[in-house]
Design a protein around this motif. Sequence first.
Motif, PDB file in Angstrom:
ATOM      1  N   SER A 168       0.802  -1.234   0.000  1.00  0.00           N
ATOM      2  CA  SER A 168       0.000   0.000   0.000  1.00  0.00           C
ATOM      3  C   SER A 168       0.831   1.278   0.000  1.00  0.00           C
ATOM      4  O   SER A 168       0.286   2.379   0.105  1.00  0.00           O
ATOM      5  CB  SER A 168      -0.913  -0.002   1.233  1.00  0.00           C
ATOM      6  N   GLU A 169       2.161   1.159  -0.151  1.00  0.00           N
ATOM      7  CA  GLU A 169       3.043   2.311   0.038  1.00  0.00           C
ATOM      8  C   GLU A 169       2.721   3.518  -0.842  1.00  0.00           C
ATOM      9  O   GLU A 169       2.771   4.664  -0.392  1.00  0.00           O
ATOM     10  CB  GLU A 169       4.509   1.887  -0.172  1.00  0.00           C
ATOM     11  N   LEU A 170       2.386   3.276  -2.124  1.00  0.00           N
ATOM     12  CA  LEU A 170       2.109   4.416  -3.017  1.00  0.00           C
ATOM     13  C   LEU A 170       0.923   5.252  -2.536  1.00  0.00           C
ATOM     14  O   LEU A 170       0.866   6.453  -2.800  1.00  0.00           O
ATOM     15  CB  LEU A 170       1.851   3.929  -4.451  1.00  0.00           C
ATOM     16  N   THR A 171      -0.010   4.624  -1.811  1.00  0.00           N
ATOM     17  CA  THR A 171      -1.191   5.369  -1.344  1.00  0.00           C
ATOM     18  C   THR A 171      -0.825   6.432  -0.313  1.00  0.00           C
ATOM     19  O   THR A 171      -1.584   7.373  -0.103  1.00  0.00           O
ATOM     20  CB  THR A 171      -2.248   4.428  -0.718  1.00  0.00           C
ATOM     21  N   ILE A 172       0.343   6.277   0.333  1.00  0.00           N
ATOM     22  CA  ILE A 172       0.755   7.301   1.304  1.00  0.00           C
ATOM     23  C   ILE A 172       1.969   8.101   0.818  1.00  0.00           C
ATOM     24  O   ILE A 172       2.612   8.809   1.589  1.00  0.00           O
ATOM     25  CB  ILE A 172       1.026   6.707   2.710  1.00  0.00           C
TER      26      ILE A 172
ATOM     27  N   GLU B  19       5.197  16.699   1.660  1.00  0.00           N
ATOM     28  CA  GLU B  19       3.904  17.201   2.135  1.00  0.00           C
ATOM     29  C   GLU B  19       2.797  16.187   1.858  1.00  0.00           C
ATOM     30  O   GLU B  19       1.908  15.972   2.681  1.00  0.00           O
ATOM     31  CB  GLU B  19       3.587  18.541   1.444  1.00  0.00           C
ATOM     32  N   PHE B  20       2.875  15.546   0.689  1.00  0.00           N
ATOM     33  CA  PHE B  20       1.878  14.537   0.318  1.00  0.00           C
ATOM     34  C   PHE B  20       1.812  13.446   1.385  1.00  0.00           C
ATOM     35  O   PHE B  20       0.737  13.073   1.854  1.00  0.00           O
ATOM     36  CB  PHE B  20       2.249  13.916  -1.040  1.00  0.00           C
ATOM     37  N   THR B  21       2.986  12.929   1.744  1.00  0.00           N
ATOM     38  CA  THR B  21       3.034  11.817   2.706  1.00  0.00           C
ATOM     39  C   THR B  21       2.591  12.255   4.091  1.00  0.00           C
ATOM     40  O   THR B  21       1.838  11.536   4.770  1.00  0.00           O
ATOM     41  CB  THR B  21       4.456  11.208   2.743  1.00  0.00           C
ATOM     42  N   LYS B  22       3.047  13.422   4.525  1.00  0.00           N
ATOM     43  CA  LYS B  22       2.643  13.917   5.857  1.00  0.00           C
ATOM     44  C   LYS B  22       1.114  14.032   5.936  1.00  0.00           C
ATOM     45  O   LYS B  22       0.494  13.595   6.901  1.00  0.00           O
ATOM     46  CB  LYS B  22       3.286  15.288   6.133  1.00  0.00           C
ATOM     47  N   ASN B  23       0.502  14.594   4.889  1.00  0.00           N
ATOM     48  CA  ASN B  23      -0.965  14.736   4.861  1.00  0.00           C
ATOM     49  C   ASN B  23      -1.657  13.378   4.832  1.00  0.00           C
ATOM     50  O   ASN B  23      -2.639  13.146   5.540  1.00  0.00           O
ATOM     51  CB  ASN B  23      -1.408  15.555   3.638  1.00  0.00           C
ATOM     52  N   ALA B  24      -1.122  12.472   4.007  1.00  0.00           N
ATOM     53  CA  ALA B  24      -1.721  11.135   3.878  1.00  0.00           C
ATOM     54  C   ALA B  24      -1.656  10.367   5.195  1.00  0.00           C
ATOM     55  O   ALA B  24      -2.618   9.692   5.578  1.00  0.00           O
ATOM     56  CB  ALA B  24      -1.005  10.354   2.775  1.00  0.00           C
TER      57      ALA B  24
END
Length: 255
Positions: free
Chosen positions: A137-141, A244-249
């Motif tokens: 599931s890594e790409l989702t975060i 930022e994408f990952t922190k938000n996810a």
Amino acid sequence: MTTTRTNGSLYTHTENHIATIEFGHPSSNSFPSELLERLTKAFDTLSNDASVHVIILKSEGERAFCAGASFDELIAITNLEEGKQFFSGFANVINAMRRCKQPIIGRIQGKTVGGGVGLAAACDYCMATEAAAIKLSELTIGIGPFVIEPAVSRKIGLAAFEALAWDASQWKNAYWAKERGLFTRVFETIGELDKEIQLFAEKLASYNPQATQQMKKVTWVGTDHWSDLLIERAAVSGELVLSEFTKNALHKFKK
């Protein structure tokens, strides 16, 4: 009995030349850094124990085998060094499993995500239950299964790895994993799984340990460069986890 300890638990037991490593964590058997470190040390210690002929890797409880990396620790990463260090935890475990002299049998009793799939792939022989669906599931975060990719691709092939990694929100069932070589056998119940693993471990433990150790060396030929490669991959993940994408996810997922 499942652990309530926030850093998780790890127990090793040896009997009749069979060592069993059992890990656990209250969050679906996920891995904080400390637990990854302890698992690495357990494999290194057993590798040098001449009385051990085979190792069984299992996790606590009857539900998830492993939910991958600790979300609490992922959220807490604030700089590149911390990120690289955290993802190096999985790199170190996979390298310890690869270097380990004895064959490792994986007991996969339930759902397995991310780094957990990497652990299963780094085992020399895996048996599972029908409940053992897998997902990367890594790409989702906003990160990717970079550290575990060499282990997973070695076991199931690049095409099957891509099917898992790109379709990051979808589970693949235990029979899909068996068809691609991640699992060797799939059972309806945990009881059946445990019975067969015990019988198989006893067989392996009865063989000439020099022969099984040579067999293991043969099957892992060409992976010595992983000592560096997996750490390089850990740095890639460590950088992405600060985005930022990952922190938000991660925060969204946590809520």
